[in-house]
Design a protein around this motif. Structure first.
Motif, PDB file in Angstrom:
ATOM      1  N   LEU A  89      11.748  76.147  67.129  1.00  0.00           N
ATOM      2  CA  LEU A  89      12.761  76.065  68.311  1.00  0.00           C
ATOM      3  C   LEU A  89      14.064  77.152  68.112  1.00  0.00           C
ATOM      4  O   LEU A  89      14.418  77.234  69.156  1.00  0.00           O
ATOM      5  N   LEU A  90      14.522  77.389  67.008  1.00  0.00           N
ATOM      6  CA  LEU A  90      15.109  78.359  66.821  1.00  0.00           C
ATOM      7  C   LEU A  90      15.148  79.901  67.420  1.00  0.00           C
ATOM      8  O   LEU A  90      15.775  80.790  67.470  1.00  0.00           O
ATOM      9  N   GLN A  91      13.585  80.139  67.512  1.00  0.00           N
ATOM     10  CA  GLN A  91      13.205  81.055  68.162  1.00  0.00           C
ATOM     11  C   GLN A  91      12.705  81.097  69.804  1.00  0.00           C
ATOM     12  O   GLN A  91      12.352  82.030  70.250  1.00  0.00           O
ATOM     13  N   ASP A 116       9.992  79.822  70.414  1.00  0.00           N
ATOM     14  CA  ASP A 116       8.791  80.099  70.709  1.00  0.00           C
ATOM     15  C   ASP A 116       8.103  79.520  72.010  1.00  0.00           C
ATOM     16  O   ASP A 116       8.022  78.381  72.153  1.00  0.00           O
ATOM     17  N   PRO A 117       7.433  80.043  72.820  1.00  0.00           N
ATOM     18  CA  PRO A 117       7.064  79.789  74.205  1.00  0.00           C
ATOM     19  C   PRO A 117       5.844  78.685  74.041  1.00  0.00           C
ATOM     20  O   PRO A 117       5.882  77.745  74.635  1.00  0.00           O
ATOM     21  N   ARG A 118       5.082  79.055  72.998  1.00  0.00           N
ATOM     22  CA  ARG A 118       3.876  78.056  72.673  1.00  0.00           C
ATOM     23  C   ARG A 118       4.412  76.704  72.178  1.00  0.00           C
ATOM     24  O   ARG A 118       3.825  75.570  72.747  1.00  0.00           O
ATOM     25  N   THR A 119       5.216  76.517  71.255  1.00  0.00           N
ATOM     26  CA  THR A 119       5.945  75.316  71.007  1.00  0.00           C
ATOM     27  C   THR A 119       6.554  74.757  72.183  1.00  0.00           C
ATOM     28  O   THR A 119       6.574  73.204  72.129  1.00  0.00           O
ATOM     29  N   LEU A 120       7.542  75.449  72.756  1.00  0.00           N
ATOM     30  CA  LEU A 120       8.072  74.668  73.786  1.00  0.00           C
ATOM     31  C   LEU A 120       7.315  73.990  74.976  1.00  0.00           C
ATOM     32  O   LEU A 120       7.550  73.065  75.603  1.00  0.00           O
ATOM     33  N   ALA A 121       5.980  74.774  74.933  1.00  0.00           N
ATOM     34  CA  ALA A 121       5.060  74.076  75.987  1.00  0.00           C
ATOM     35  C   ALA A 121       4.503  72.863  75.681  1.00  0.00           C
ATOM     36  O   ALA A 121       4.278  72.037  76.545  1.00  0.00           O
ATOM     37  N   PRO A 162      19.010  78.561  70.768  1.00  0.00           N
ATOM     38  CA  PRO A 162      20.046  77.943  69.918  1.00  0.00           C
ATOM     39  C   PRO A 162      20.380  78.479  69.058  1.00  0.00           C
ATOM     40  O   PRO A 162      19.880  79.209  68.204  1.00  0.00           O
ATOM     41  N   ALA A 163      21.699  78.408  68.475  1.00  0.00           N
ATOM     42  CA  ALA A 163      22.177  79.000  67.111  1.00  0.00           C
ATOM     43  C   ALA A 163      21.794  78.108  65.977  1.00  0.00           C
ATOM     44  O   ALA A 163      21.642  78.543  64.834  1.00  0.00           O
TER      45      ALA A 163
END
Length: 478
Positions: A412-414, A416-421, A433-434
């Protein structure tokens, strides 16, 4: 061999095979769409790491010959295509040996996926699909007589599924014995569905009836499956009604779907002829080699059934356990204990690099699990949201999240598009996010008056911090 053929089950076999192909399709689609973020080369629990730490004997899988995300995707989407072809009946145009090989390929491929799926695939519906997939290899095609031994093997699976679940309830939580478990279950189950709120609002007396009916269905009715028709079909019909009740009240992946598929095999053609105007061929022949092979497989099932049968008789009954790496004859069970209080992990992020008391935190929203109290629980099953499901377990105990939770925060801190999917809503679409943290809340269903007044399905109460604010500089990226 005259005793080999099961007269009056041609339609039942057809329905079973088509329905199982549909579940296979959902399972392979599920794997294809979610694997990169969960078990891919850069996922939360990467397959290559797992393969390096285990042996062929522990986890037989085609991916031991080669693994790459592209290879996994190719095989998973291939499973979708083959399952769809079987669902449409295209497999029945093949000769019997080729028909069996297609079903065998599906079984071997899904078993391979389960064996590298790790914690994400550690549930009873996975081993149940593998067991049914193996038996389906030997059910024959449209122009062969349905083998009675395999139909009996399917009833034996249904018996173990229901009876094992009934025993583990009676031996487990006291609330099953005093008929109070459903005072809590609809609210605290892993993933409620759109009707779970309404089921929870039923009067206490109705909950007692639900539990009592469950005991009858799981401890008495399964015995009747081994009696002649129409008794066996009547028992299967009772199980169908009970499983549909579960489908309406919660999201349990394809567990209920597989139970329904199993029950179809015991109904008999008379039940299906009313809705399926299809007649079997005039002559159904079974090659001798096929009859011998089915008999040998049935004997293997009998031998391997010793361990599940002994487990059901044991005071230390195991739940959802496979006694062999090939998952041929397993033991099942669900909800031996019931959670009384629902806790949820809420992931939040902020752009503030140095968060303090006045920092604004924005919540990530999951596709299935509770988050926004005004969002009605969605219908997901038979599709399975694996991350959502494991978040429920991580809320029960941090031990369930130890292999992957910190890595999830790192993703989540990166951004990452695959995780966010895998999520429903990312509050940081433009830049990561920071800091990300995890808060712990107690969730309760609202009552009818609260629902009318606020429009909320849930009320929640902050319990405490589950995971402290974390940035990439804290080393959470692994």
């Amino acid at each position: 061999m005259e005793w080999f053929s099961a007269e009056g089950y041609w339609l039942s076999r057809l329905v079973f095979q088509r329905a199982l192909a549909l579940v296979y399709l959902v399972a392979f689609l599920n794997a294809a769409l979610q694997f990169r973020a969960l078990i891919g080369e850069h996922g939360l629990t990467p397959v290559p790491r797992y393969l390096a730490a285990t042996s062929w004997r522990q986890a037989p899988s085609v991916f031991r010959l080669h693994y790459s995300d592209r290879f996994f995707a190719t095989l998973a989407w291939g499973g979708v295509v083959v399952s769809a072809a079987l669902l449409l009946g295209l497999g029945d145009v093949l000769p019997l040996p080729a028909h069996m090989l297609v079903w065998a390929a599906l079984w071997a491929l899904y078993l391979s996926i389960v064996h590298v799926g790790q914690i994400w695939y550690g549930f009873g519906w996975e081993s149940l699909l593998c067991e049914l997939g193996f038996l389906a290899i030997f059910l024959g095609s449209d122009d062969t007589a349905p083998p009675m031994l395999m139909l009996l093997a399917l009833r034996w699976v249904l018996f173990r599924l229901e009876f094992g679940a009934g025993l583990i309830k009676m031996r487990g939580d006291r609330c099953w014995r005093d008929l109070t478990c459903l005072d809590y279950h609809h609210e605290t189950q892993p993933m409620p569905n759109p009707l779970s709120w309404r089921f929870h609002q039923l009067p206490a007396r109705m909950h007692r009836v639900e539990v009592a009916a469950n005991h009858v269905t799981q401890l008495a009715v399964p015995v009747l499956l081994f009696l002649p028709q129409p008794v066996a079909g009547g028992a299967a019909a009772v199980i169908v009604v009970t499983q549909l009740w579960l489908v309406f009240s919660g999201n349990f992946s394809w567990l209920n779907a597989l139970a329904l598929v199993l029950a179809t095999s015991a109904l008999g053609d008379d039940a299906w002829a009313v809705v399926l105007p299809v007649s079997p061929p005039a002559e159904l022949a079974s090659p001798r080699w096929y009859e011998v092979l089915v008999t040998v497989v049935a004997a293997v099932v009998v031998v391997l059934s010793y361990w599940p049968a002994r487990n059901m008789l044991s005071r230390r009954q195991l739940m959802n356990y496979s006694f062999t790496p090939l998952m041929l004859v397993n033991t099942y069970g669900a909800f031996g204990s019931i959670t009384r209080v629902r806790h949820e992990i809420v992931l939040e992020g902020t752009s503030d690099p140095d968060p303090g008391p006045v920092t604004v935190w924005l919540e990530y929203e999951f596709k299935g699990k509770p988050g926004d109290v005004h969002r009605r629980p969605p219908q997901v099953a038979p599709y399975h949201l694996r991350l959502d499901w494991l978040m429920w377990f991580a809320a029960l105990s941090p031990a369930y999240g130890r292999p992957w939770f910190v890595r999830l925060i790192g993703k989540l801190l990166q951004n990452d598009p695959r995780t966010l999917a895998l999520l429903r809503h990312n509050p940081f679409p433009d830049e990561p996010p920071a800091n990300v943290r995890a808060s712990f809340y107690r969730y309760r269903f609202t009552d009818r008056e609260q629902r009318r007044r606020t429009g909320a399905w849930w009320e929640r109460e902050y319990v405490g911090e589950y995971h402290p604010p974390t940035s990439l500089s804290d080393g959470s990226r692994t």
